[in-house]
Design an enzyme around this catalytic site. Structure first.
Site, PDB file in Angstrom:
ATOM      1  N   HIS A 129       0.816  -1.207   0.000  1.00 12.40           N
ATOM      2  CA  HIS A 129       0.000   0.000   0.000  1.00 12.40           C
ATOM      3  C   HIS A 129       0.858   1.269   0.000  1.00 12.40           C
ATOM      4  O   HIS A 129       2.039   1.253   0.379  1.00 12.40           O
ATOM      5  CB  HIS A 129      -0.933   0.004   1.203  1.00 12.40           C
ATOM      6  CG  HIS A 129      -2.095  -0.926   1.048  1.00 12.40           C
ATOM      7  ND1 HIS A 129      -3.123  -1.007   1.958  1.00 12.40           N
ATOM      8  CD2 HIS A 129      -2.402  -1.830   0.071  1.00 12.40           C
ATOM      9  CE1 HIS A 129      -4.014  -1.901   1.567  1.00 12.40           C
ATOM     10  NE2 HIS A 129      -3.594  -2.421   0.426  1.00 12.40           N
ATOM     11  N   GLU A 131       0.885   3.893   1.878  1.00 16.00           N
ATOM     12  CA  GLU A 131       1.410   4.337   3.164  1.00 16.00           C
ATOM     13  C   GLU A 131       2.697   3.592   3.529  1.00 16.00           C
ATOM     14  O   GLU A 131       3.656   4.189   4.017  1.00 16.00           O
ATOM     15  CB  GLU A 131       0.357   4.120   4.263  1.00 16.00           C
ATOM     16  CG  GLU A 131      -0.938   4.868   4.042  1.00 16.00           C
ATOM     17  CD  GLU A 131      -2.004   4.026   3.360  1.00 16.00           C
ATOM     18  OE1 GLU A 131      -3.179   4.093   3.764  1.00 16.00           O
ATOM     19  OE2 GLU A 131      -1.652   3.287   2.400  1.00 16.00           O
ATOM     20  N   CYS A 154      -5.706   1.147   6.064  1.00 14.65           N
ATOM     21  CA  CYS A 154      -6.164  -0.156   6.533  1.00 14.65           C
ATOM     22  C   CYS A 154      -5.430  -0.521   7.823  1.00 14.65           C
ATOM     23  O   CYS A 154      -4.529   0.187   8.264  1.00 14.65           O
ATOM     24  CB  CYS A 154      -5.919  -1.219   5.459  1.00 14.65           C
ATOM     25  SG  CYS A 154      -4.169  -1.643   5.241  1.00 14.65           S
ATOM     26  N   CYS A 157      -1.551  -1.002   7.393  1.00 12.95           N
ATOM     27  CA  CYS A 157      -0.851   0.280   7.263  1.00 12.95           C
ATOM     28  C   CYS A 157      -0.850   1.023   8.592  1.00 12.95           C
ATOM     29  O   CYS A 157       0.132   1.683   8.945  1.00 12.95           O
ATOM     30  CB  CYS A 157      -1.503   1.132   6.176  1.00 12.95           C
ATOM     31  SG  CYS A 157      -1.239   0.495   4.501  1.00 12.95           S
TER      32      CYS A 157
END
Length: 210
Positions: A129, A131, A154, A157
């Protein structure tokens, strides 16, 4: 300034009556539009700076860094979801940028982008992801930094954000807020004292031309 401001806004359609604004015989449609969206912020900015030669409708820091996050997302090869993230330190310096994609050495041509099917035939076990990539790409320690990202992080993350020392997350959308993943994120952020803020930008669109 609040009371005089509200009186000013009522007369904007006809004339500018506030003594400070009497200097400004020329006010663009863009500035009036910003008044309609967040007039207190624009009024404060113009009144405090009071310089007829300087633009008053420039983007603020939050819009700037969120814009960079969104632009970074355009690098993603994911055909369904493109997300970017931008990490900023206490001096408004960018220290990390990332977007969602596969790990280094894992070809965008060989790994799947599908969202449905057998788990190993979807993108989910392989995608990093935005992040996480921003944290891994960072150029300094992230203690006390702010992370800008389009979607609320999420749970996976969120763990990395907390562990990295980031203390604030600014996001645009919480459209997955009802999922267990995001509920877990919010629980962890609350416990770890990581502030979360949904950004309400002054403008809905910014155009970049080459």
């Amino acid at each position: 300034y609040s009371s005089s401001l509200h009186g000013l806004i009522k007369t904007l359609q006809f004339s500018i009556t506030d003594p400070f604004f009497s200097k400004f015989s020329m006010i663009t449609n863009n500035i009036i539009l910003c008044f309609n969206i967040n007039y207190e912020k624009i009024y404060y900015r113009v009144k405090m700076e009071g310089n007829m030669n300087k633009r008053a409708d420039y983007i603020d820091w939050d819009e700037y860094f969120m814009g960079i996050a969104l632009l970074s997302g355009k690098r993603s090869k994911d055909p369904n979801t493109q997300v970017g993230a931008c990490i900023v330190n206490e001096n408004n310096r960018i220290v990390g940028i990332g977007y969602n994609g596969f790990p280094r050495g894992c070809s965008d041509e060989d790994f799947p982008w599908d969202r449905e099917g057998e788990f190993l035939e979807t993108k989910y076990p392989y995608t990093v992801h935005a992040e996480i990539n921003a944290i891994l790409n960072s150029i300094k320690a992230l203690e006390g930094c702010i992370l800008y990202v389009a979607l609320f992080p999420c749970n996976e993350c969120a763990k990395a954000i907390i562990q990295s020392g980031i203390t604030k997350v600014i996001y645009l959308s919480d459209k997955y807020g009802d999922t267990d993943s995001v509920k877990a994120s919010k629980k962890m952020f609350s416990s770890a004292k990581v502030e979360t803020l949904c950004l309400k930008p002054l403008r809905k669109k910014m155009l970049i031309e080459f």
